[in-house]
Design a protein around this motif. Structure first.
Motif, PDB file in Angstrom:
ATOM      1  N   ASN A 268       7.105  17.331  -0.743  1.00 34.71           N
ATOM      2  CA  ASN A 268       5.581  16.354  -0.021  1.00 34.71           C
ATOM      3  C   ASN A 268       6.128  14.702  -0.477  1.00 34.71           C
ATOM      4  N   LEU A 269       5.784  13.899   0.628  1.00 33.15           N
ATOM      5  CA  LEU A 269       6.718  12.346   0.855  1.00 33.15           C
ATOM      6  C   LEU A 269       5.666  11.820   0.743  1.00 33.15           C
ATOM      7  N   MET A 270       5.935  10.104  -0.099  1.00 35.46           N
ATOM      8  CA  MET A 270       5.579   8.939  -0.980  1.00 35.46           C
ATOM      9  C   MET A 270       6.404   8.593   0.244  1.00 35.46           C
ATOM     10  N   ALA A 271       5.545   6.927   0.740  1.00 42.05           N
ATOM     11  CA  ALA A 271       5.558   5.958   1.418  1.00 42.05           C
ATOM     12  C   ALA A 271       5.343   4.490   0.967  1.00 42.05           C
ATOM     13  N   SER A 272       5.146   3.633   0.619  1.00 42.08           N
ATOM     14  CA  SER A 272       4.815   2.741   0.621  1.00 42.08           C
ATOM     15  C   SER A 272       5.433   1.660   1.806  1.00 42.08           C
ATOM     16  N   TYR A 273       4.379   0.612   2.222  1.00 47.89           N
ATOM     17  CA  TYR A 273       4.407  -0.934   3.446  1.00 47.89           C
ATOM     18  C   TYR A 273       3.490  -1.887   3.118  1.00 47.89           C
ATOM     19  N   ARG A 274       3.853  -2.515   3.915  1.00 47.41           N
ATOM     20  CA  ARG A 274       2.886  -3.972   4.336  1.00 47.41           C
ATOM     21  C   ARG A 274       2.310  -3.820   5.473  1.00 47.41           C
ATOM     22  N   ILE A 275       1.433  -4.975   5.990  1.00 49.66           N
ATOM     23  CA  ILE A 275       1.099  -5.095   6.965  1.00 49.66           C
ATOM     24  C   ILE A 275       1.727  -6.770   6.903  1.00 49.66           C
TER      25      ILE A 275
ATOM     26  N   GLU B  61      12.329   0.355  11.871  1.00 59.31           N
ATOM     27  CA  GLU B  61      12.323   0.120  13.550  1.00 59.31           C
ATOM     28  C   GLU B  61      10.843  -0.010  14.000  1.00 59.31           C
ATOM     29  N   LYS B  62      10.590   1.619  14.134  1.00 62.62           N
ATOM     30  CA  LYS B  62      10.143   2.159  15.199  1.00 62.62           C
ATOM     31  C   LYS B  62       8.416   1.482  14.678  1.00 62.62           C
ATOM     32  N   LEU B  63       7.890   1.477  13.739  1.00 60.18           N
ATOM     33  CA  LEU B  63       7.170   0.318  12.317  1.00 60.18           C
ATOM     34  C   LEU B  63       6.717  -0.604  13.037  1.00 60.18           C
ATOM     35  N   ALA B  64       8.546  -1.181  12.951  1.00 61.09           N
ATOM     36  CA  ALA B  64       8.618  -3.039  12.614  1.00 61.09           C
ATOM     37  C   ALA B  64       8.262  -3.430  14.248  1.00 61.09           C
ATOM     38  N   GLU B  65       7.615  -2.468  15.122  1.00 60.07           N
ATOM     39  CA  GLU B  65       7.896  -3.504  16.856  1.00 60.07           C
ATOM     40  C   GLU B  65       5.744  -3.427  16.394  1.00 60.07           C
ATOM     41  N   TYR B  66       5.156  -2.068  15.126  1.00 61.09           N
ATOM     42  CA  TYR B  66       3.601  -2.573  15.112  1.00 61.09           C
ATOM     43  C   TYR B  66       2.982  -3.328  14.173  1.00 61.09           C
ATOM     44  N   GLY B  67       3.748  -4.278  13.312  1.00 58.13           N
ATOM     45  CA  GLY B  67       4.014  -5.431  12.951  1.00 58.13           C
ATOM     46  C   GLY B  67       3.505  -4.444  10.748  1.00 58.13           C
ATOM     47  N   ILE B  68       4.400  -3.794  11.234  1.00 55.50           N
ATOM     48  CA  ILE B  68       3.812  -2.606   9.828  1.00 55.50           C
ATOM     49  C   ILE B  68       5.601  -3.078   8.851  1.00 55.50           C
ATOM     50  N   GLN B  69       5.727  -3.088   8.366  1.00 55.42           N
ATOM     51  CA  GLN B  69       6.719  -3.264   7.494  1.00 55.42           C
ATOM     52  C   GLN B  69       6.722  -1.829   6.492  1.00 55.42           C
ATOM     53  N   LEU B  70       7.915  -1.745   6.721  1.00 50.80           N
ATOM     54  CA  LEU B  70       8.015   0.002   5.523  1.00 50.80           C
ATOM     55  C   LEU B  70       8.717  -0.248   4.145  1.00 50.80           C
ATOM     56  N   MET B  71       8.594  -0.332   3.408  1.00 49.11           N
ATOM     57  CA  MET B  71       9.144  -1.166   2.273  1.00 49.11           C
ATOM     58  C   MET B  71      10.096   0.737   1.258  1.00 49.11           C
ATOM     59  N   SER B  72       9.329   1.185   1.077  1.00 47.40           N
ATOM     60  CA  SER B  72      10.171   2.292   0.837  1.00 47.40           C
ATOM     61  C   SER B  72      10.048   3.870   1.141  1.00 47.40           C
ATOM     62  N   VAL B  73      10.522   4.797   1.011  1.00 48.28           N
ATOM     63  CA  VAL B  73      10.207   6.041   1.018  1.00 48.28           C
ATOM     64  C   VAL B  73      10.583   7.095   0.498  1.00 48.28           C
ATOM     65  N   GLY B  74      10.077   7.545  -0.707  1.00 52.71           N
ATOM     66  CA  GLY B  74      11.170   9.088  -1.121  1.00 52.71           C
ATOM     67  C   GLY B  74      10.959  10.179  -1.509  1.00 52.71           C
ATOM     68  N   ILE B  75      11.457  11.012  -1.571  1.00 52.82           N
ATOM     69  CA  ILE B  75      10.791  13.088  -1.390  1.00 52.82           C
ATOM     70  C   ILE B  75      10.675  13.023  -3.019  1.00 52.82           C
ATOM     71  N   LYS B  76       9.211  13.329  -3.089  1.00 53.44           N
ATOM     72  CA  LYS B  76       8.533  13.739  -3.549  1.00 53.44           C
ATOM     73  C   LYS B  76       8.386  15.379  -4.817  1.00 53.44           C
TER      74      LYS B  76
ATOM     75  N   GLN C 241       0.864  -1.393   0.108  1.00 46.79           N
ATOM     76  CA  GLN C 241      -0.067  -0.227   0.456  1.00 46.79           C
ATOM     77  C   GLN C 241       1.284   1.421  -0.315  1.00 46.79           C
ATOM     78  N   SER C 242       0.661   2.029  -0.551  1.00 42.87           N
ATOM     79  CA  SER C 242       1.321   3.393  -0.496  1.00 42.87           C
ATOM     80  C   SER C 242       0.639   4.626   0.160  1.00 42.87           C
ATOM     81  N   LEU C 243       0.967   5.515   0.703  1.00 40.93           N
ATOM     82  CA  LEU C 243       0.579   6.881   1.475  1.00 40.93           C
ATOM     83  C   LEU C 243       1.450   8.326   1.428  1.00 40.93           C
ATOM     84  N   GLU C 244       0.214   8.898   1.164  1.00 40.20           N
ATOM     85  CA  GLU C 244       0.951  10.511   0.655  1.00 40.20           C
ATOM     86  C   GLU C 244       1.348  11.533   1.508  1.00 40.20           C
ATOM     87  N   ILE C 245       2.165  12.031   1.937  1.00 40.83           N
ATOM     88  CA  ILE C 245       2.240  12.984   2.759  1.00 40.83           C
ATOM     89  C   ILE C 245       2.675  14.636   2.550  1.00 40.83           C
TER      90      ILE C 245
END
Length: 382
Positions: free
Chosen positions: A215-222, A276-291, A195-199
């Motif tokens: 503007n920041l873009m990120a992708s993650y999965r549960i 590392e912080k998201l991994a503690e809550y069962g979330i894998q952060l795949m990538s982060v990029g400055i848009k 899944q993707s998330l835009e900040i």
């Protein structure tokens, strides 16, 4: 004076006979003569093709006159911890709630009620899910809707089974049914796909006090649904806030020039801080990029002037370098001609050729030798 009342009962009818408001018996098909001498006679006629018997005093009648009713009627009552599956002529027709009672006429239809103990077990048998699930999906029968929670878990998803507010199980892809009676049951679907998330629109000050909009873009999965649902109320909002805070911290510790020169390092800083912080809550952060990095209007103008000045200085430097190179080349050529009369004479003839090419007419005095020897001289005569 009439001392008899004749009651005709059709084949599809039954009659409840009352004398002086006391129930006497059920009259079957045929003609019946009932004495009315000194007493009040009343009767109620029922159409047995409707199968189910409904009377305001059914329970009382069965408790007081069971032997008089059981020849024609059958009564079924469920406990508070039981649900019922009603079959009519072999077909599943309805679901009966705990504590409900049903009375029906005998010998009209083949009525069967299967009892399900739901005191501890709340899973609906798989053989019934396909029968009851279709009706639940389109809301055909309110009794079925009120009785069963139906859930479909698609591929790359899981279902979170929550019973009385507690997470009881993680459901894999498939169809499921659960009895709702006597408990609260909820199934929440969770998407395990990438899944993707835009900040967007983050106003942040750099280390050198320059305001930027980023503007920041990120992708993650549960990765661990059980951990996510038990520790995080809204995991999408949690990821958003965590990335937002790390973005502000990373930008606030760097100057504008550093940010503009190397956006990849900023991506790496944010990723390492949040992963590392998201991994503690069962979330894998795949990538982060400055848009986008957007400068304010006045800062953009200043930066353009700086860039323009830098480019102008670079152009001047190149121009001076070329001029120096040209002078050096001329100097080297002059030294060569100084020690080589033949080369010098060739250069004089080249100059003569260029001059004569630009004029239409030449007046010659002293003959051709004067033109060749005296018209162009690159070096003084000895």
């Amino acid at each position: 004076m009439i001392f008899w009342k004749t009651i005709d009962v059709a084949d599809h009818q039954r009659v409840l006979l009352y004398v002086r408001e006391q129930f006497q018996r059920i009259l079957g098909p045929g003609q019946h003569r009932v004495s009315t001498l000194g007493r009040e006679v009343r009767y109620e006629t029922y159409d047995i093709t409707e199968v189910f018997f409904s009377h305001s005093k059914t329970k009382f009648l069965f408790s007081q006159y069971p032997s008089k009713l059981e020849e024609h009627l059958e009564r079924f009552e469920l406990k508070d911890t039981e649900a019922g599956l009603l079959y009519r002529d072999g077909h599943l027709a309805n679901v009966l709630a705990p504590g409900s009672a049903l009375t029906f006429w005998k010998s009209v239809e083949d009525i069967r009620i299967d009892v399900v103990d739901i005191s501890e077990q709340y899973n609906v048998d798989k053989s019934l899910i396909s029968l009851l699930g279709r009706g639940l999906k389109i809301g055909q029968d309110r009794q079925v809707v009120n009785a069963i929670t139906y859930a479909e878990v698609a591929d790359e998803h899981v279902g979170l089974l929550i019973v009385n507010g507690k997470l009881e199980n993680i459901l894999q892809p498939g169809s499921y049914g659960f009895w709702k009676y006597n408990r609260s049951i909820e199934v929440k679907l969770m998407d395990l796909r990438l899944q993707s998330l835009e900040i967007s629109g983050q106003e942040i000050l750099t280390k050198d006090r320059v305001s930027l909009r980023i503007n920041l873009m990120a992708s993650y999965r549960i990765k661990e649904p059980r951990i996510v649902v038990s520790k995080v109320h809204d995991y999408a909002d949690f990821i958003y806030r965590e990335l937002q805070l790390n973005l502000r911290e990373a930008v606030g510790t760097q100057s504008l020039d550093t940010l503009l020169e190397d956006k990849d390092s900023l991506n790496a800083v944010i990723t390492n801080a949040a992963r590392e912080k998201l991994a503690e809550y069962g979330i894998q952060l795949m990538s982060v990029g400055i848009k986008d990095i957007i400068l304010p209007g006045e800062m953009k103008s200043i930066l353009n002037q700086v860039v323009e000045a830098q480019k102008e200085a670079e152009a001047n430097l190149i121009r001076r370098r070329e001029e120096t190179q040209a002078v050096r080349s001329l100097h080297n050529t002059a030294k060569m001609m100084e020690n080589n009369p033949v080369l010098l004479r060739l250069k004089e003839l080249e100059a003569l050729e260029r001059i004569t090419g630009k004029i239409d007419k030449i007046s010659v005095y002293g003959g051709l030798d004067s033109v060749l020897n005296d018209m162009v001289k690159l070096a003084p005569s000895n």
